[in-house]
Design a protein around this motif. Structure first.
Motif, PDB file in Angstrom:
ATOM      1  N   ASP A  63      -3.060   2.932  10.686  1.00 28.37           N
ATOM      2  CA  ASP A  63      -1.736   2.473  11.107  1.00 28.37           C
ATOM      3  C   ASP A  63      -0.676   3.537  10.830  1.00 28.37           C
ATOM      4  OD1 ASP A  63       0.322   0.934  11.993  1.00 28.37           O
ATOM      5  OD2 ASP A  63       0.042  -0.685  10.546  1.00 28.37           O
ATOM      6  N   ILE A  64      -0.805   4.648  11.524  1.00 32.68           N
ATOM      7  CA  ILE A  64       0.091   5.791  11.309  1.00 32.68           C
ATOM      8  C   ILE A  64       1.557   5.402  11.524  1.00 32.68           C
ATOM      9  CG2 ILE A  64       0.768   8.067  12.194  1.00 32.68           C
ATOM     10  CD1 ILE A  64      -1.774   8.335  10.682  1.00 32.68           C
ATOM     11  N   ASP A  65       1.851   4.665  12.590  1.00 30.77           N
ATOM     12  CA  ASP A  65       3.246   4.345  12.928  1.00 30.77           C
ATOM     13  C   ASP A  65       3.943   3.571  11.814  1.00 30.77           C
ATOM     14  OD1 ASP A  65       2.987   5.633  15.358  1.00 30.77           O
ATOM     15  OD2 ASP A  65       2.566   3.794  16.472  1.00 30.77           O
ATOM     16  N   ASP A  66       3.338   2.465  11.370  1.00 31.00           N
ATOM     17  CA  ASP A  66       3.975   1.661  10.324  1.00 31.00           C
ATOM     18  C   ASP A  66       4.027   2.409   9.002  1.00 31.00           C
ATOM     19  OD1 ASP A  66       4.460  -0.419  12.079  1.00 31.00           O
ATOM     20  OD2 ASP A  66       2.658  -1.526  11.508  1.00 31.00           O
ATOM     21  N   MET A  67       2.958   3.096   8.654  1.00 33.46           N
ATOM     22  CA  MET A  67       2.952   3.838   7.389  1.00 33.46           C
ATOM     23  C   MET A  67       3.959   4.979   7.408  1.00 33.46           C
ATOM     24  SD  MET A  67       1.276   2.396   5.137  1.00 33.46           S
ATOM     25  CE  MET A  67      -0.047   1.249   4.819  1.00 33.46           C
ATOM     26  N   ALA A  68       4.173   5.586   8.565  1.00 37.48           N
ATOM     27  CA  ALA A  68       5.188   6.646   8.667  1.00 37.48           C
ATOM     28  C   ALA A  68       6.574   6.076   8.401  1.00 37.48           C
ATOM     29  CB  ALA A  68       5.123   7.309  10.039  1.00 37.48           C
ATOM     30  N   LYS A  69       6.849   4.877   8.915  1.00 40.67           N
ATOM     31  CA  LYS A  69       8.137   4.230   8.644  1.00 40.67           C
ATOM     32  C   LYS A  69       8.287   3.939   7.157  1.00 40.67           C
ATOM     33  CE  LYS A  69       8.130   1.804  13.031  1.00 40.67           C
ATOM     34  NZ  LYS A  69       7.810   0.516  13.641  1.00 40.67           N
ATOM     35  N   LEU A  70       7.218   3.449   6.543  1.00 40.53           N
ATOM     36  CA  LEU A  70       7.277   3.016   5.146  1.00 40.53           C
ATOM     37  C   LEU A  70       7.262   4.181   4.155  1.00 40.53           C
ATOM     38  CD1 LEU A  70       4.866   0.004   5.568  1.00 40.53           C
ATOM     39  CD2 LEU A  70       7.257  -0.162   4.847  1.00 40.53           C
ATOM     40  N   VAL A  92       0.848  -1.200   0.000  1.00 43.98           N
ATOM     41  CA  VAL A  92       0.000   0.000   0.000  1.00 43.98           C
ATOM     42  C   VAL A  92       0.882   1.248   0.000  1.00 43.98           C
ATOM     43  CG1 VAL A  92      -1.710   1.328   1.323  1.00 43.98           C
ATOM     44  CG2 VAL A  92      -1.973  -1.158   1.082  1.00 43.98           C
ATOM     45  N   ALA A  93       1.921   1.244   0.838  1.00 45.48           N
ATOM     46  CA  ALA A  93       2.840   2.384   0.883  1.00 45.48           C
ATOM     47  C   ALA A  93       3.540   2.572  -0.456  1.00 45.48           C
ATOM     48  CB  ALA A  93       3.869   2.180   2.003  1.00 45.48           C
ATOM     49  N   GLU A  94       4.008   1.474  -1.045  1.00 44.06           N
ATOM     50  CA  GLU A  94       4.701   1.551  -2.338  1.00 44.06           C
ATOM     51  C   GLU A  94       3.770   2.118  -3.402  1.00 44.06           C
ATOM     52  OE1 GLU A  94       6.159   0.567  -6.248  1.00 44.06           O
ATOM     53  OE2 GLU A  94       4.334  -0.265  -5.372  1.00 44.06           O
ATOM     54  N   ALA A  95       2.520   1.685  -3.388  1.00 46.72           N
ATOM     55  CA  ALA A  95       1.546   2.220  -4.353  1.00 46.72           C
ATOM     56  C   ALA A  95       1.330   3.713  -4.113  1.00 46.72           C
ATOM     57  CB  ALA A  95       0.228   1.465  -4.241  1.00 46.72           C
ATOM     58  N   ALA A  96       1.244   4.106  -2.858  1.00 49.18           N
ATOM     59  CA  ALA A  96       1.048   5.523  -2.532  1.00 49.18           C
ATOM     60  C   ALA A  96       2.213   6.370  -3.026  1.00 49.18           C
ATOM     61  CB  ALA A  96       0.872   5.689  -1.023  1.00 49.18           C
ATOM     62  N   LEU A  97       3.419   5.844  -2.879  1.00 45.55           N
ATOM     63  CA  LEU A  97       4.613   6.587  -3.283  1.00 45.55           C
ATOM     64  C   LEU A  97       4.690   6.801  -4.795  1.00 45.55           C
ATOM     65  CD1 LEU A  97       7.142   4.911  -0.839  1.00 45.55           C
ATOM     66  CD2 LEU A  97       6.276   7.275  -0.737  1.00 45.55           C
ATOM     67  N   ARG A  98       3.941   6.017  -5.574  1.00 44.73           N
ATOM     68  CA  ARG A  98       3.957   6.147  -7.038  1.00 44.73           C
ATOM     69  C   ARG A  98       2.848   7.051  -7.572  1.00 44.73           C
ATOM     70  NH1 ARG A  98       2.434   1.509  -9.398  1.00 44.73           N
ATOM     71  NH2 ARG A  98       2.045   0.321  -7.520  1.00 44.73           N
ATOM     72  N   GLN A  99       2.024   7.594  -6.693  1.00 43.35           N
ATOM     73  CA  GLN A  99       0.877   8.365  -7.156  1.00 43.35           C
ATOM     74  C   GLN A  99       1.220   9.830  -7.391  1.00 43.35           C
ATOM     75  OE1 GLN A  99      -1.757   6.489  -8.045  1.00 43.35           O
ATOM     76  NE2 GLN A  99      -0.328   4.912  -7.355  1.00 43.35           N
TER      77      GLN A  99
END
Length: 137
Positions: A120-127, A103-110
């Motif tokens: 899940d703020i903590d894990d998504m912040a890391k990613l 999900v994070a990788e997909a977000a980074l490509r948008q």
């Protein structure tokens, strides 16, 4: 409330909780998505989010209707390799974090700016680092 959280244009990404709450017609999530669309933002989910949010009690007609209004970002070989690299770069293991990382990788490509509705703020912040604005739901 939504005005301070969302940008003009860009992309709004939903994680599993975001999709689940949208399926449940949660007022906060519905309002944030309506605000995003009014600001010209595209609303997307990772294909893996469907797998994570779908369960035996999911109303399939409702799921199909909701998905028809979202862009589902596919995950193929290239995206899987990029997701794996992302996990390694932040020191997390795919067994526990695979779907969040996809999900994070997909977000980074948008298209930027990118905002993610997540439980899940903590894990998504890391990613995602500081490259995606995270909004807790």
């Amino acid at each position: 409330m939504a005005c301070r959280r969302l940008s003009h244009e860009g992309t709004l990404v939903l994680d599993s909780e975001g999709l689940s709450r949208l399926l449940a017609d949660d007022e906060q999530v519905v309002a944030l998505i309506a605000e995003a669309r009014s600001r010209g933002m595209e609303v997307v989910i990772s294909a893996l989010t469907i797998i994570e949010a779908d369960h035996a009690r999911t109303n399939k007609s409702c799921l199909n209707w909701v998905l028809s209004g979202l862009r589902v970002v596919p995950i193929g070989d290239e995206e899987a390799r990029s997701t794996s690299e992302l996990l390694m770069n932040v020191g997390l293991h795919g067994h526990q974090y695979a779907i969040d990382a996809a999900v994070a990788e997909a977000a980074l490509r948008q298209r930027r700016p990118v905002v993610m509705l997540t439980s899940d703020i903590d894990d998504m912040a890391k990613l995602c680092g500081g490259r995606v604005r995270l909004v807790g739901i």
